[in-house]
Write an enzyme that holds these catalytic residues in place. Structure first.
Site, PDB file in Angstrom:
ATOM      1  N   CYS A  86      39.688  39.798  40.487  1.00 27.04           N
ATOM      2  CA  CYS A  86      41.091  39.400  40.635  1.00 27.04           C
ATOM      3  C   CYS A  86      41.220  37.883  40.482  1.00 27.04           C
ATOM      4  O   CYS A  86      40.984  37.347  39.411  1.00 27.04           O
ATOM      5  CB  CYS A  86      41.634  39.908  41.978  1.00 27.04           C
ATOM      6  SG  CYS A  86      43.427  39.973  42.054  1.00 27.04           S
ATOM      7  N   HIS A 203      40.154  46.072  42.341  1.00 30.04           N
ATOM      8  CA  HIS A 203      39.319  45.780  43.505  1.00 30.04           C
ATOM      9  C   HIS A 203      38.431  46.963  43.878  1.00 30.04           C
ATOM     10  O   HIS A 203      38.756  47.710  44.821  1.00 30.04           O
ATOM     11  CB  HIS A 203      40.207  45.446  44.708  1.00 30.04           C
ATOM     12  CG  HIS A 203      40.977  44.176  44.543  1.00 30.04           C
ATOM     13  ND1 HIS A 203      40.421  42.940  44.739  1.00 30.04           N
ATOM     14  CD2 HIS A 203      42.265  43.956  44.189  1.00 30.04           C
ATOM     15  CE1 HIS A 203      41.329  42.002  44.520  1.00 30.04           C
ATOM     16  NE2 HIS A 203      42.464  42.592  44.179  1.00 30.04           N
ATOM     17  N   GLU A 205      35.924  46.768  45.591  1.00 27.75           N
ATOM     18  CA  GLU A 205      35.459  46.512  46.966  1.00 27.75           C
ATOM     19  C   GLU A 205      36.364  47.127  48.018  1.00 27.75           C
ATOM     20  O   GLU A 205      35.972  47.245  49.181  1.00 27.75           O
ATOM     21  CB  GLU A 205      35.305  44.999  47.208  1.00 27.75           C
ATOM     22  CG  GLU A 205      36.601  44.214  47.386  1.00 27.75           C
ATOM     23  CD  GLU A 205      37.237  43.742  46.087  1.00 27.75           C
ATOM     24  OE1 GLU A 205      36.923  44.319  45.020  1.00 27.75           O
ATOM     25  OE2 GLU A 205      38.056  42.791  46.135  1.00 27.75           O
TER      26      GLU A 205
END
Lengths: 231, 738
Positions: A86, A203, A205
């Site tokens: 990002c 994302h 994560e």
């Protein structure tokens, strides 16, 4: 794996990355502030998401000029692995470590929703746990994720197999509808020519735990853990 | 050194009126000072005694709310309330309005609303972990309304996304009563160690008073006064009183403050919110029983030539005032310098009991603190009860369009349609702890990092009930928040309230306020759900037309293990059971409004004993693992509840015949309170357990397939419901299909 996470003023997804890395390695990564120097002996440097310097000049532009980015460039030049997610992807582009640019989303709105990505390049430190063509879900949360590059750059990226991920629909097709931010050729993530610098907008994560809605993003971190298992 | 320069007496009286002080209030100022005030002093009195800062019309009523429980660490009166949630942790939360600024300038009004409430929470020593909001807009086709909706949503997202606090929940209503006065209520929830809570009460003569954060400019001067007046057509001219938000500065301020709070350097801390340096200085010294002397020459300034009056009344954002222990300035300054924020010692505590403001060698203000608070106006304004509305007999209300068409209309009406267009603009996942995203459960669930524990959070109010019967509506708002938390399996612990009402000088409006408080108090007591913080926004009127009375409730509950949380999505192959009693209450229902075209009747009563019994039973069953999904029955009634469960997963259900005693449209769309739909493996076993516990429970049907089947040959496609539900907001806001 010895990993470091760099935070700039305004970075806000550093803890998400820490959780994901800790999940696969069992230990905390090194947390660095932008005024710190990059320690020796690292396997991986992560530039997390957020709004470094408030995105006030141009996303990632100010962070790219931060002194620690000289260390990151040197680290990459020596063959170090760098992941930018990002705002981290935006910084890598502004720092010249990856080509192209990230424009305002085509919708002209912040987009916070799950997208689906297709793995275009398997077998890298970031993607080895996936087969080429595999698709996975990942949350995205950005206002400026509309990837752009000139045709020559795009042709080179495609030709050298440096497109890492593309936005696709549920059937795995790279359609316009699946490409919410308007990225050229549905590109969601790219790699450096040595395959050791990877930037992407969504994302992974944030999807590494069934409790939080799934583990679609976990293979990226398992790939990294496997690549540096001996370290 | 000289004494403050008094204004010309005639000019002072005229200015006092312009600043919103009533003649009798101004007389008190003269009595306290024993002379005519200086301009700065008059400014200080007028903002401290504004409705916004002094709660002068509402305080006598707010005292009736229960605020205590064994788990309450800090009740109302501080920047935010605090409750113990186990593991040595505390949840810190509050909700606050930014209604007037959001009407004048939607983006910055909403953005600074988020910024302000975040500061209220991290001022207490908590890391913010979640933002929620409660929004009320006018009719979507009213003038400027799309622009206001768009600006408010962008503003909330623009601020929350950048500071990195996930926006995880909220509610939105549309009603013409908000055409000229939308409501933007923002709530922040934070986590702190229970024994590391910071407060505003300053002590220690000589201790340094420190200013940190962004510089002071001329923005927002008299914002608190503006928020204490009705709107008129010239409100456009008030745009300069709206502040500009800088979420980047806020993010740095959060990190710097939390870093300093990890040391023991801070005596007291207070954010500069409404009335800026004035209220923070007055409150810190006043709460500690101290005096304070401020030297404004040392205030970091963004503009040249600012006067003492301007600096004291500026509402520039992202600023904090703190009192440090002696000799800790260098340690604190190093942290703020690291985060590239301004840091300045601007004064010290005294034992004089006075606030003294110096600027350019002059004393600009010298005011005794005790009377500023003790002599503050306090009004028990006349109240007038809302006349009771008739209880409507469902049997006398015909069903003009049938169940299927009514369901389709309801799921696509603005008050029930999907909020995806809104939450798709809010980062709900940052920090990686969001267990239940918006729409997935009745309350948002966020786990506490490095713990198993999670918080359940919700915002609720049904203003159309409150206007029809303030007491019942006030009770319902609290009960609904309690129910939404319960439906996830969490234990409801406490609420924050955001009281949005019209002009309190009108007896009917003040009666609404008093009635709502009475209903809320009864519900809080019955449900062990105390009020720990809150905010009052009055004068929500434009051209004399008041909003619907809107006591928005923000509720917080706890789950010992985040894995116990359940959502509302329909599972396949489950029995559906209704917990609670259905009389078919159509008064003030959405069905009556959207299908019958009438906003009439008494709202559904809340039986607090039944509410408690039903909810405690449902929660116990969830925690025992027998419930796969749960959704409370609220707006739209039972069939809308089932449809919402189905739309979440795409899985339908075959429903049992309706009872003979209640007309079908009243059974399916009545809004009787205290009810839940649960999906369980075995309805008979669940109902037997419920019956043994004295809890009414009836089998509703069995899940599966892609349709809601009302009866053989009568079914509604879940995909069609979902398409209708998702289409409304995108069509409204962007003229496109979903």
């Amino acid at each position: 794996m010895k990993a470091a996470i760099i935070t700039f003023p305004g970075t806000n997804r550093e803890r998400d990355i820490r959780v994901a890395l800790k999940r696969v390695t069992g230990r905390d990564p090194v947390m660095l502030f932008h005024r710190d120097a990059l320690p020796a002996g690292l396997d991986l440097v992560v530039l997390p998401g957020g709004f470094s310097y408030g995105d006030y000049l141009r996303c990632g532009a100010m962070a790219a000029q931060s002194p620690i980015m000289r260390d990151v460039r040197d680290f990459a030049a020596r063959g170090g692995h760098v992941l930018g997610v990002c705002n981290g992807f935006q910084i890598l582009i502004e720092a010249g470590l990856l080509p192209g640019g990230l424009l305002r989303n085509a919708t002209l709105r912040f987009l916070s929703m799950d997208c689906r990505m297709r793995v275009e390049r398997a077998g890298t430190a970031f993607t080895s746990r996936w087969q080429k063509g595999a698709t996975f879900r990942a949350p995205m949360a950005h206002g400026d994720g509309n990837y752009f590059a000139d045709d020559a750059t795009l042709d080179r990226l495609e030709g050298e197999g440096l497109v890492a991920f593309r936005y696709v629909d549920d059937r795995g097709e790279a359609t316009a509808a699946a490409n919410r931010n308007g990225s050229v050729r549905n590109i969601a993530g790219i790699l450096s020519p040595n395959l050791r610098v990877c930037g992407l907008m969504p994302h992974p994560e944030d999807l590494v735990d069934d409790l939080m809605g799934g583990t679609d993003g976990l293979p990226m971190f398992e790939s990294l853990a496997e690549a540096f298992a001996t370290a | 050194m000289t004494a403050p320069t008094p204004l010309d007496p005639a000019r002072a009286a005229q200015l006092a009126a312009e600043f919103g002080l009533k003649p009798e209030e101004y007389d008190r100022v003269l009595a306290i000072l024993g002379r005519t005030p200086s301009l700065t002093e008059l400014g200080v009195f007028s903002v401290m005694w504004s409705e916004h800062c002094s709660y002068k019309s509402s305080r006598v009523w707010l005292r009736e709310l229960p605020t205590k429980a064994p788990w309450v660490i800090q009740g109302p009166g501080e920047n935010a309330g605090v409750i113990a949630i186990g593991d040595g942790l505390a949840a810190v939360f509050k909700m606050e309005s930014h209604n007037h600024p959001s009407w004048i300038e939607p983006y910055n009004g909403a953005a600074t609303g988020v910024g302000g409430i975040l500061r209220d929470v991290f001022t207490m020593g908590a890391r913010p972990i979640a933002n929620l909001n409660a929004l009320r807009f006018g009719s979507p086709d009213a003038p400027r309304m799309k622009q206001i909706i768009d600006g408010v949503v962008r503003g909330i997202g623009g601020y929350g996304n950048c500071v990195g606090v996930p926006t995880v929940g909220g509610e939105v209503n549309f009603h013409p009563a908000y055409n000229g006065n939308p409501l933007v209520n923002a709530m922040t929830v934070g986590i702190a160690k229970a024994d590391r809570i910071f407060t505003a009460a300053a002590t220690g003569v000589g201790n340094p008073v420190v200013y940190v954060g962004s510089k002071t400019g001329r923005d927002g001067i008299h914002g608190a006064t503006m928020s204490s007046a009705e709107f008129s057509a010239d409100s456009e001219e008030k745009r300069p009183t709206v502040q500009i938000g800088d979420p980047f500065a806020e993010k740095l301020l959060i990190e710097a403050c939390l870093e300093l709070m990890a040391t023991d350097a801070i005596v007291a801390i207070q954010d500069m919110g409404a009335a800026g340096l004035t209220s923070s200085g007055v409150e810190m010294a006043g709460k500690g029983g101290m005096g304070v002397e401020l030297v404004l020459d040392n205030v970091p300034q963004r503009e040249e030539g600012m006067t003492a009056y301007e600096m004291m009344l500026s509402e520039s954002q992202e600023r904090m005032l703190m009192v440090l222990k002696p000799g800790r300035e260098a340690q604190a300054e190093a942290i703020f310098t690291k985060w590239e924020l301004d840091f300045a010692v601007i004064g010290h505590l005294t034992d004089t009991g006075r606030i003294v403001i110096r600027h350019k060698g002059q004393i600009e203000a010298d005011i005794p603190l005790a009377p500023l608070e003790s002599e503050a106006p306090l009004y028990r304004r006349p109240t007038e009860d809302t006349p009771p509305q008739p209880e409507l007999d469902a049997g006398s209300i015909p069903d003009p369009i049938g169940i299927e068409a009514a369901l389709m209309r309801l799921v696509s009406c603005p008050d029930l349609c999907s909020r995806r267009w809104i939450w798709d603009q809010y980062d709900g996942l940052v920090n990686g702890q969001t267990v239940k995203r918006p729409g997935a459960a009745d309350a948002a669930i966020v786990r506490i990092e490095d713990h198993d524990r999670a918080l359940a959070m919700t915002t609720d109010c049904t203003p159309r009930y409150v206007v029809a019967d303030p007491v019942a509506g006030g009770a319902q708002a609290v009960a609904e928040a309690w129910r939404n938390i319960t439906a996830t399996g969490a234990l409801p612990l406490a609420i924050t309230d955001n009281m949005n009402f019209g002009n309190p000088e009108k007896p009917r409006i003040m009666g609404q306020f008093a009635g709502a408080v009475r209903g809320m108090a009864a519900a809080c007591t019955a449900l062990d759900f105390p009020v720990i913080s809150g905010n009052v926004s009055l004068y929500n009127e434009t051209e004399g037309r008041p909003i619907l009375p809107t006591p928005a409730i923000g509720g917080v509950g706890v789950l010992e293990d985040a894995r116990q949380a359940i959502g509302l999505g329909m599972p396949a192959g489950a029995d559906l059971v209704l917990v609670g009693t259905t009389a078919g209450w159509l008064g003030q229902s959405l069905w009556l409004r959207e299908v019958g075209g009438r906003e009439e009747g008494a709202p559904p009563p809340v039986d607090l004993a039944a509410e408690r019994r039903n909810g405690d039973f449902v929660r116990a069953q969830i925690l025992a693992g027998t419930v796969r999904a749960c959704h409370d029955c609220a707006d739209g009634g039972l069939l809308v509840t089932i449809a919402e469960m189905a739309m979440e997963t795409g899985i339908g259900a075959t429903l049992s015949p309706t009872p003979d005693a209640v007309p079908p449209h009243a059974f399916w769309f009545g809004e009787d309170q205290g009810r839940y739909v649960v999906a369980v493996a075995d309805a008979a076993a669940f109902i037997a357990t419920a019956t043994a516990a004295g809890v009414p429970a009836t089998r509703l049907g069995h899940s599966g397939g892609g349709d809601l089947v009302l009866a053989p040959g009568r079914s509604i496609s879940v995909a069609a419901l979902r398409a209708a539900n998702e289409a409304t907001l995108p069509a409204l806001m962007e003229g496109r299909s979903a």
